[in-house]
Design a protein around this motif. Sequence first.
Motif, PDB file in Angstrom:
ATOM      1  N   ASN A  29       0.821  -1.206   0.000  1.00 30.06           N
ATOM      2  CA  ASN A  29       0.000   0.000   0.000  1.00 30.06           C
ATOM      3  C   ASN A  29       0.860   1.263   0.000  1.00 30.06           C
ATOM      4  O   ASN A  29       2.069   1.218   0.210  1.00 30.06           O
ATOM      5  CB  ASN A  29      -0.977  -0.004   1.177  1.00 30.06           C
ATOM      6  CG  ASN A  29      -0.280   0.005   2.527  1.00 30.06           C
ATOM      7  OD1 ASN A  29       0.677   0.754   2.754  1.00 30.06           O
ATOM      8  ND2 ASN A  29      -0.763  -0.824   3.445  1.00 30.06           N
ATOM      9  N   ALA A  30       0.214   2.383  -0.237  1.00 29.04           N
ATOM     10  CA  ALA A  30       0.931   3.652  -0.404  1.00 29.04           C
ATOM     11  C   ALA A  30       1.700   4.052   0.850  1.00 29.04           C
ATOM     12  O   ALA A  30       2.816   4.563   0.766  1.00 29.04           O
ATOM     13  CB  ALA A  30      -0.052   4.757  -0.793  1.00 29.04           C
ATOM     14  N   LEU A  74       6.803  -4.230  -3.958  1.00 30.03           N
ATOM     15  CA  LEU A  74       6.809  -2.792  -4.237  1.00 30.03           C
ATOM     16  C   LEU A  74       6.208  -2.490  -5.597  1.00 30.03           C
ATOM     17  O   LEU A  74       5.382  -1.585  -5.760  1.00 30.03           O
ATOM     18  CB  LEU A  74       8.233  -2.257  -4.161  1.00 30.03           C
ATOM     19  CG  LEU A  74       8.463  -0.790  -4.518  1.00 30.03           C
ATOM     20  CD1 LEU A  74       7.708   0.122  -3.553  1.00 30.03           C
ATOM     21  CD2 LEU A  74       9.957  -0.474  -4.518  1.00 30.03           C
ATOM     22  N   ALA A  75       6.627  -3.249  -6.610  1.00 31.43           N
ATOM     23  CA  ALA A  75       6.125  -3.030  -7.970  1.00 31.43           C
ATOM     24  C   ALA A  75       6.349  -4.310  -8.767  1.00 31.43           C
ATOM     25  O   ALA A  75       7.402  -4.493  -9.378  1.00 31.43           O
ATOM     26  CB  ALA A  75       6.831  -1.854  -8.634  1.00 31.43           C
ATOM     27  N   LYS A 114       5.059   4.460 -11.132  1.00 33.16           N
ATOM     28  CA  LYS A 114       3.755   4.744 -10.531  1.00 33.16           C
ATOM     29  C   LYS A 114       3.800   4.586  -9.014  1.00 33.16           C
ATOM     30  O   LYS A 114       3.097   5.297  -8.290  1.00 33.16           O
ATOM     31  CB  LYS A 114       2.697   3.799 -11.107  1.00 33.16           C
ATOM     32  CG  LYS A 114       2.461   3.941 -12.597  1.00 33.16           C
ATOM     33  CD  LYS A 114       1.502   2.859 -13.089  1.00 33.16           C
ATOM     34  CE  LYS A 114       1.327   2.907 -14.598  1.00 33.16           C
ATOM     35  NZ  LYS A 114       0.462   1.803 -15.097  1.00 33.16           N
ATOM     36  N   ALA A 115       4.624   3.650  -8.529  1.00 35.56           N
ATOM     37  CA  ALA A 115       4.612   3.291  -7.109  1.00 35.56           C
ATOM     38  C   ALA A 115       5.490   4.179  -6.238  1.00 35.56           C
ATOM     39  O   ALA A 115       5.177   4.415  -5.072  1.00 35.56           O
ATOM     40  CB  ALA A 115       5.048   1.834  -6.944  1.00 35.56           C
ATOM     41  N   VAL A 116       6.604   4.662  -6.791  1.00 38.76           N
ATOM     42  CA  VAL A 116       7.542   5.442  -5.982  1.00 38.76           C
ATOM     43  C   VAL A 116       6.975   6.836  -5.737  1.00 38.76           C
ATOM     44  O   VAL A 116       6.646   7.549  -6.680  1.00 38.76           O
ATOM     45  CB  VAL A 116       8.912   5.557  -6.687  1.00 38.76           C
ATOM     46  CG1 VAL A 116       9.869   6.403  -5.841  1.00 38.76           C
ATOM     47  CG2 VAL A 116       9.510   4.177  -6.922  1.00 38.76           C
ATOM     48  N   PRO A 117       6.869   7.257  -4.473  1.00 40.14           N
ATOM     49  CA  PRO A 117       6.387   8.612  -4.182  1.00 40.14           C
ATOM     50  C   PRO A 117       7.258   9.650  -4.884  1.00 40.14           C
ATOM     51  O   PRO A 117       8.476   9.472  -4.989  1.00 40.14           O
ATOM     52  CB  PRO A 117       6.520   8.705  -2.654  1.00 40.14           C
ATOM     53  CG  PRO A 117       6.452   7.292  -2.178  1.00 40.14           C
ATOM     54  CD  PRO A 117       7.148   6.490  -3.245  1.00 40.14           C
ATOM     55  N   PHE A 138       8.109  -3.848   5.949  1.00 44.10           N
ATOM     56  CA  PHE A 138       7.196  -3.479   4.866  1.00 44.10           C
ATOM     57  C   PHE A 138       7.239  -4.488   3.720  1.00 44.10           C
ATOM     58  O   PHE A 138       6.397  -4.444   2.822  1.00 44.10           O
ATOM     59  CB  PHE A 138       7.548  -2.093   4.321  1.00 44.10           C
ATOM     60  CG  PHE A 138       7.751  -1.070   5.388  1.00 44.10           C
ATOM     61  CD1 PHE A 138       6.715  -0.722   6.233  1.00 44.10           C
ATOM     62  CD2 PHE A 138       8.992  -0.471   5.580  1.00 44.10           C
ATOM     63  CE1 PHE A 138       6.902   0.213   7.245  1.00 44.10           C
ATOM     64  CE2 PHE A 138       9.192   0.465   6.570  1.00 44.10           C
ATOM     65  CZ  PHE A 138       8.143   0.805   7.412  1.00 44.10           C
ATOM     66  N   CYS A 139       8.194  -5.378   3.762  1.00 44.71           N
ATOM     67  CA  CYS A 139       8.416  -6.347   2.681  1.00 44.71           C
ATOM     68  C   CYS A 139       7.366  -7.446   2.719  1.00 44.71           C
ATOM     69  O   CYS A 139       7.037  -7.974   3.775  1.00 44.71           O
ATOM     70  CB  CYS A 139       9.827  -6.926   2.811  1.00 44.71           C
ATOM     71  SG  CYS A 139      10.195  -8.227   1.612  1.00 44.71           S
TER      72      CYS A 139
END
Length: 217
Positions: free
Chosen positions: A2-3, A150-151, A165-168, A202-203
């Motif tokens: 998630n974000a 992550l992606a 798209k995923a990286v802030p 987070f993994c």
Amino acid sequence: MNAAHRHALFARLQAQNPNPKTELVYHSTFELLISVILSAQATDISVNKATVKLYSVANTPQAILNLGADGLKGYIKTIGLYNAKAKNILQTCQVLVDKYNGEVPHERAALEALAGVGRKTANVVLNTAFGEATIAVDTHIFRVANRTGLASGKTVRAVEDNLLKAVPPEYQQHAHHWLILHGRYTCTARNPKCASCVIAEFCEFKEKNLVMPNKAG
């Protein structure tokens, strides 16, 4: 992933290494370009050992052209696929001299038109030399992006697109180097160092091992 976790993941990587850099040694955009061409299917260490000698005698397109094929190969023969790489480098140097006054172009299309330069190499140059928020997906980044959740993607291009798209946004400039270094030294292909990983919480890797290894003595 998630974000919130994606943001926290990159915050951890940033805290660990605020200003990540490539491990290739270079002193100009042209040197970076040649080093990245040479690094295909080779280690940065092997490239640096060859280029420290090469660049001391030839670090411009014309200077490398003056070496000729045999002269150039003498400096890079310790690197895998050196015959093909020498041919590509000489062709690229000729184009740089003829079309760009010896300078490396900033545009993706122009970079990818150079011999030996594909999308990944162009992304490295655009990011490292020109400060663009590109991500060059190599084996390390492909593994980390898929393993962590992550992606995910089945192809290099799919992973690249999904990472963008995923990286802030605030982390996109350095994401490439954080991920490649993480894959090279922590999230390794075999025996990943999950117990000492700063982003382990987070993994989403189902087989991660968080048990500290036993120490002898």
